[in-house]
Design a protein around this motif. Structure first.
Motif, PDB file in Angstrom:
ATOM      1  N   ASN A 265       0.825  -1.207   0.000  1.00 28.31           N
ATOM      2  CA  ASN A 265       0.000   0.000   0.000  1.00 28.31           C
ATOM      3  C   ASN A 265       0.860   1.258   0.000  1.00 28.31           C
ATOM      4  OD1 ASN A 265      -2.654  -1.055  -0.090  1.00 28.31           O
ATOM      5  ND2 ASN A 265      -2.571  -1.561   2.090  1.00 28.31           N
ATOM      6  N   ILE A 266       1.981   1.221   0.718  1.00 34.26           N
ATOM      7  CA  ILE A 266       2.893   2.367   0.727  1.00 34.26           C
ATOM      8  C   ILE A 266       3.506   2.543  -0.659  1.00 34.26           C
ATOM      9  CG2 ILE A 266       5.059   3.277   1.656  1.00 34.26           C
ATOM     10  CD1 ILE A 266       2.769   3.397   3.653  1.00 34.26           C
ATOM     11  N   THR A 267       3.954   1.433  -1.258  1.00 40.05           N
ATOM     12  CA  THR A 267       4.569   1.492  -2.584  1.00 40.05           C
ATOM     13  C   THR A 267       3.601   2.046  -3.620  1.00 40.05           C
ATOM     14  OG1 THR A 267       5.930  -0.447  -2.045  1.00 40.05           O
ATOM     15  CG2 THR A 267       5.754   0.160  -4.360  1.00 40.05           C
ATOM     16  N   LEU A 268       2.407   1.484  -3.664  1.00 37.90           N
ATOM     17  CA  LEU A 268       1.423   1.926  -4.654  1.00 37.90           C
ATOM     18  C   LEU A 268       0.947   3.345  -4.380  1.00 37.90           C
ATOM     19  CD1 LEU A 268      -0.745  -1.282  -5.225  1.00 37.90           C
ATOM     20  CD2 LEU A 268       0.918  -0.246  -6.780  1.00 37.90           C
ATOM     21  N   GLY A 269       0.829   3.705  -3.105  1.00 40.23           N
ATOM     22  CA  GLY A 269       0.430   5.075  -2.772  1.00 40.23           C
ATOM     23  C   GLY A 269       1.442   6.087  -3.272  1.00 40.23           C
ATOM     24  N   MET A 270       2.727   5.807  -3.039  1.00 38.51           N
ATOM     25  CA  MET A 270       3.783   6.686  -3.542  1.00 38.51           C
ATOM     26  C   MET A 270       3.774   6.731  -5.063  1.00 38.51           C
ATOM     27  SD  MET A 270       6.959   5.559  -1.065  1.00 38.51           S
ATOM     28  CE  MET A 270       8.148   6.599  -1.933  1.00 38.51           C
ATOM     29  N   GLY A 271       3.709   5.540  -5.671  1.00 38.57           N
ATOM     30  CA  GLY A 271       3.772   5.476  -7.122  1.00 38.57           C
ATOM     31  C   GLY A 271       2.610   6.178  -7.796  1.00 38.57           C
ATOM     32  N   MET A 272       1.403   5.963  -7.282  1.00 35.82           N
ATOM     33  CA  MET A 272       0.223   6.582  -7.877  1.00 35.82           C
ATOM     34  C   MET A 272       0.261   8.097  -7.719  1.00 35.82           C
ATOM     35  SD  MET A 272      -2.471   5.586  -9.550  1.00 35.82           S
ATOM     36  CE  MET A 272      -2.807   3.909  -9.053  1.00 35.82           C
ATOM     37  N   SER A 273       0.700   8.551  -6.549  1.00 30.03           N
ATOM     38  CA  SER A 273       0.800   9.989  -6.318  1.00 30.03           C
ATOM     39  C   SER A 273       1.784  10.636  -7.289  1.00 30.03           C
ATOM     40  CB  SER A 273       1.237  10.256  -4.872  1.00 30.03           C
ATOM     41  OG  SER A 273       1.371  11.643  -4.634  1.00 30.03           O
ATOM     42  N   MET A 274       2.910   9.977  -7.504  1.00 36.79           N
ATOM     43  CA  MET A 274       3.904  10.505  -8.447  1.00 36.79           C
ATOM     44  C   MET A 274       3.368  10.489  -9.869  1.00 36.79           C
ATOM     45  SD  MET A 274       7.318   8.596  -7.021  1.00 36.79           S
ATOM     46  CE  MET A 274       8.007   8.926  -5.388  1.00 36.79           C
ATOM     47  N   ALA A 275       2.691   9.397 -10.231  1.00 33.94           N
ATOM     48  CA  ALA A 275       2.140   9.278 -11.588  1.00 33.94           C
ATOM     49  C   ALA A 275       1.087  10.348 -11.849  1.00 33.94           C
ATOM     50  CB  ALA A 275       1.547   7.885 -11.785  1.00 33.94           C
ATOM     51  N   LYS A 276       0.296  10.656 -10.843  1.00 32.68           N
ATOM     52  CA  LYS A 276      -0.731  11.692 -10.995  1.00 32.68           C
ATOM     53  C   LYS A 276      -0.113  13.068 -11.231  1.00 32.68           C
ATOM     54  CE  LYS A 276      -4.419  11.520  -8.315  1.00 32.68           C
ATOM     55  NZ  LYS A 276      -5.278  11.373  -7.106  1.00 32.68           N
ATOM     56  N   GLN A 277       1.149  13.217 -10.852  1.00 30.68           N
ATOM     57  CA  GLN A 277       1.863  14.469 -11.090  1.00 30.68           C
ATOM     58  C   GLN A 277       2.567  14.485 -12.443  1.00 30.68           C
ATOM     59  OE1 GLN A 277       4.235  15.945  -7.683  1.00 30.68           O
ATOM     60  NE2 GLN A 277       3.309  14.299  -6.474  1.00 30.68           N
ATOM     61  N   GLY A 278       2.374  13.419 -13.208  1.00 25.22           N
ATOM     62  CA  GLY A 278       2.968  13.370 -14.528  1.00 25.22           C
ATOM     63  C   GLY A 278       4.321  12.694 -14.590  1.00 25.22           C
ATOM     64  N   LYS A 279       4.769  12.113 -13.480  1.00 25.00           N
ATOM     65  CA  LYS A 279       6.042  11.405 -13.477  1.00 25.00           C
ATOM     66  C   LYS A 279       5.873  10.036 -14.137  1.00 25.00           C
ATOM     67  CE  LYS A 279       8.162  14.628 -11.180  1.00 25.00           C
ATOM     68  NZ  LYS A 279       9.188  15.475 -11.875  1.00 25.00           N
ATOM     69  N   LYS A 280       6.923   9.590 -14.786  1.00 19.06           N
ATOM     70  CA  LYS A 280       6.921   8.259 -15.387  1.00 19.06           C
ATOM     71  C   LYS A 280       7.405   7.278 -14.330  1.00 19.06           C
ATOM     72  CE  LYS A 280       7.816  10.212 -19.935  1.00 19.06           C
ATOM     73  NZ  LYS A 280       8.821  10.406 -20.999  1.00 19.06           N
ATOM     74  N   VAL A 281       6.463   6.496 -13.810  1.00 20.01           N
ATOM     75  CA  VAL A 281       6.743   5.642 -12.658  1.00 20.01           C
ATOM     76  C   VAL A 281       6.520   4.179 -13.023  1.00 20.01           C
ATOM     77  CG1 VAL A 281       6.214   5.186 -10.227  1.00 20.01           C
ATOM     78  CG2 VAL A 281       5.940   7.505 -11.146  1.00 20.01           C
ATOM     79  N   MET A 282       7.452   3.351 -12.592  1.00 18.77           N
ATOM     80  CA  MET A 282       7.330   1.909 -12.785  1.00 18.77           C
ATOM     81  C   MET A 282       7.425   1.235 -11.426  1.00 18.77           C
ATOM     82  SD  MET A 282       9.642  -0.657 -15.177  1.00 18.77           S
ATOM     83  CE  MET A 282       9.012   0.085 -16.683  1.00 18.77           C
ATOM     84  N   VAL A 283       6.559   0.259 -11.184  1.00 20.00           N
ATOM     85  CA  VAL A 283       6.567  -0.499  -9.930  1.00 20.00           C
ATOM     86  C   VAL A 283       6.924  -1.943 -10.244  1.00 20.00           C
ATOM     87  CG1 VAL A 283       5.213  -1.334  -7.984  1.00 20.00           C
ATOM     88  CG2 VAL A 283       4.880   1.004  -8.820  1.00 20.00           C
ATOM     89  N   LEU A 284       7.959  -2.436  -9.608  1.00 19.77           N
ATOM     90  CA  LEU A 284       8.349  -3.832  -9.745  1.00 19.77           C
ATOM     91  C   LEU A 284       7.805  -4.605  -8.551  1.00 19.77           C
ATOM     92  CD1 LEU A 284       9.962  -6.303 -10.717  1.00 19.77           C
ATOM     93  CD2 LEU A 284      11.975  -5.320  -9.589  1.00 19.77           C
ATOM     94  N   ASP A 285       6.949  -5.581  -8.818  1.00 16.04           N
ATOM     95  CA  ASP A 285       6.453  -6.457  -7.763  1.00 16.04           C
ATOM     96  C   ASP A 285       7.527  -7.515  -7.530  1.00 16.04           C
ATOM     97  OD1 ASP A 285       5.137  -8.107  -6.035  1.00 16.04           O
ATOM     98  OD2 ASP A 285       3.241  -8.097  -7.126  1.00 16.04           O
ATOM     99  N   ALA A 286       8.355  -7.295  -6.519  1.00 13.45           N
ATOM    100  CA  ALA A 286       9.490  -8.186  -6.254  1.00 13.45           C
ATOM    101  C   ALA A 286       9.157  -9.256  -5.223  1.00 13.45           C
ATOM    102  CB  ALA A 286      10.703  -7.371  -5.804  1.00 13.45           C
ATOM    103  N   ASP A 287       7.880  -9.416  -4.916  1.00  6.40           N
ATOM    104  CA  ASP A 287       7.459 -10.548  -4.099  1.00  6.40           C
ATOM    105  C   ASP A 287       7.229 -11.695  -5.070  1.00  6.40           C
ATOM    106  OD1 ASP A 287       6.426 -12.366  -2.340  1.00  6.40           O
ATOM    107  OD2 ASP A 287       5.026 -10.976  -1.383  1.00  6.40           O
ATOM    108  N   LEU A 288       8.313 -12.389  -5.409  1.00  4.82           N
ATOM    109  CA  LEU A 288       8.291 -13.300  -6.548  1.00  4.82           C
ATOM    110  C   LEU A 288       7.401 -14.518  -6.366  1.00  4.82           C
ATOM    111  CD1 LEU A 288      12.039 -13.149  -7.611  1.00  4.82           C
ATOM    112  CD2 LEU A 288      10.133 -11.704  -8.328  1.00  4.82           C
ATOM    113  N   GLY A 289       7.066 -14.850  -5.113  1.00  2.83           N
ATOM    114  CA  GLY A 289       6.243 -16.034  -4.889  1.00  2.83           C
ATOM    115  C   GLY A 289       4.809 -15.735  -4.515  1.00  2.83           C
ATOM    116  N   LEU A 290       4.565 -14.550  -3.964  1.00  7.60           N
ATOM    117  CA  LEU A 290       3.212 -14.183  -3.524  1.00  7.60           C
ATOM    118  C   LEU A 290       2.855 -12.791  -4.035  1.00  7.60           C
ATOM    119  CD1 LEU A 290       3.388 -15.506   0.156  1.00  7.60           C
ATOM    120  CD2 LEU A 290       2.092 -16.516  -1.729  1.00  7.60           C
ATOM    121  N   ALA A 291       2.965 -12.605  -5.315  1.00  8.32           N
ATOM    122  CA  ALA A 291       2.713 -11.304  -5.917  1.00  8.32           C
ATOM    123  C   ALA A 291       1.248 -10.899  -5.774  1.00  8.32           C
ATOM    124  CB  ALA A 291       3.096 -11.341  -7.390  1.00  8.32           C
TER     125      ALA A 291
END
Length: 295
Positions: free
Chosen positions: A38-64
């Protein structure tokens, strides 16, 4: 053919690790249930809404679960990349406000037990990306696996998410201890999550620093206190991010403030005590390839 492949990998890695372009932030916490995603997506979405090009890597490789939290349809994921079925660029999906997601697999034990060669292969795969990215956010798995340590020590900033539970503090300390003593990571940003007041967040931070200052050579900075907010749970049920679903809620405001602060964190021009992301196991090899190719 081999020379061309090595050249392409080296060039891709240099593009992605250009310190003037991509800010890399790993979000971790030592244990599950503290709200890392939730922290990761909250930060990422907030940045994206400002026009930033944001990529999120789901690095929980077994329980994504990032794709599930956003209600996205995912055809292929990192497991298919590891199997050679497709390239990394083929699995990227786009979420709200242009947020790019690299989905991992769920329920696949093999993805949590990668060999050294597979680990290196995964990092090498990132060298093939030709995406324009301002910020890369890495949402790690819980625990202190090799993959969590690799993503943490290779990022420019490590965000440790803690909540007011003894196990959260203990596990966060264990992760900080391991990273600082064995991997040269000494600076950590701390997010006190699901707190009932700013004072509670400060007290939580004090509990953590009390032990780190006594036993470790690590610098901790409290960068956010995110309040316990029912709207977060409601957002998850809606498969939306709270900053999008309830932008004026207390949690959303705190996450927006954190995102704005993160955008001001300096990107080092040269790697510090650890290597820049994506180059970790390939730096020496690719420098040699560059010399060989006359770069």
């Amino acid at each position: 053919m081999i020379e061309t492949t090595m050249h392409d990998q080296a060039s891709g890695l240099r593009r992605l690790t250009n310190p003037t372009r991509t800010k890399v932030i790993t979000v971790t916490g030592g244990k599950g249930g503290v709200g890392k995603t939730n922290i990761t997506l909250g930060m990422g979405m907030s940045m994206a809404k400002q026009g930033k090009k944001v990529m999120v890597l789901d690095a929980d490789l077994g329980l994504a679960n990032i794709d599930v939290l956003l209600g996205l349809r995912v055809g292929k994921n990192l497991s298919h990349v590891m199997q050679g079925v497709c390239d990394l660029k083929d699995i990227i999906v786009e979420g709200p406000h242009g947020l790019k997601i690299i989905p991992a697999s769920s329920g696949m034990r093999g993805m949590t037990e990668l060999s050294t060669a597979q680990h290196a292969g995964l990092i090498r795969a990132f060298g093939t990306l030709d995406e324009e990215v301002d910020v890369l956010l890495v949402d790690t798995a819980a625990g202190i696996s090799d993959m969590v340590l690799s993503f943490s020590r290779a990022a420019q900033d490590v965000v440790i998410v803690v909540c007011d539970e003894p196990t959260s503090i203990t596990d966060a300390y264990a992760l900080i201890k391991l990273l600082s003593r064995e991997h040269g990571v000494t600076r950590f940003k701390v997010v006190a999550n699901m707190v009932r007041s700013y004072r509670e967040g400060r007290d939580l931070f004090t509990k953590l620093t009390r032990v780190t200052e006594r036993f470790l050579n690590a610098n901790l900075e409290l960068v956010a206190c995110v309040p316990l907010d029912e709207r977060v749970r409601q957002s998850v049920k809606k498969q939306k991010v709270v900053v999008d679903a309830f932008p004026q809620s207390p949690a959303a405001l705190a996450l927006n403030a954190l995102a704005n602060k993160a955008l001001t964190w300096p990107v080092p021009r040269n790697p510090g005590g650890h290597l820049e992301f994506f180059v970790e196991r390939l730096l020496v090899r690719d420098e040699a390839a560059g010399d060989y190719l006359g770069e």
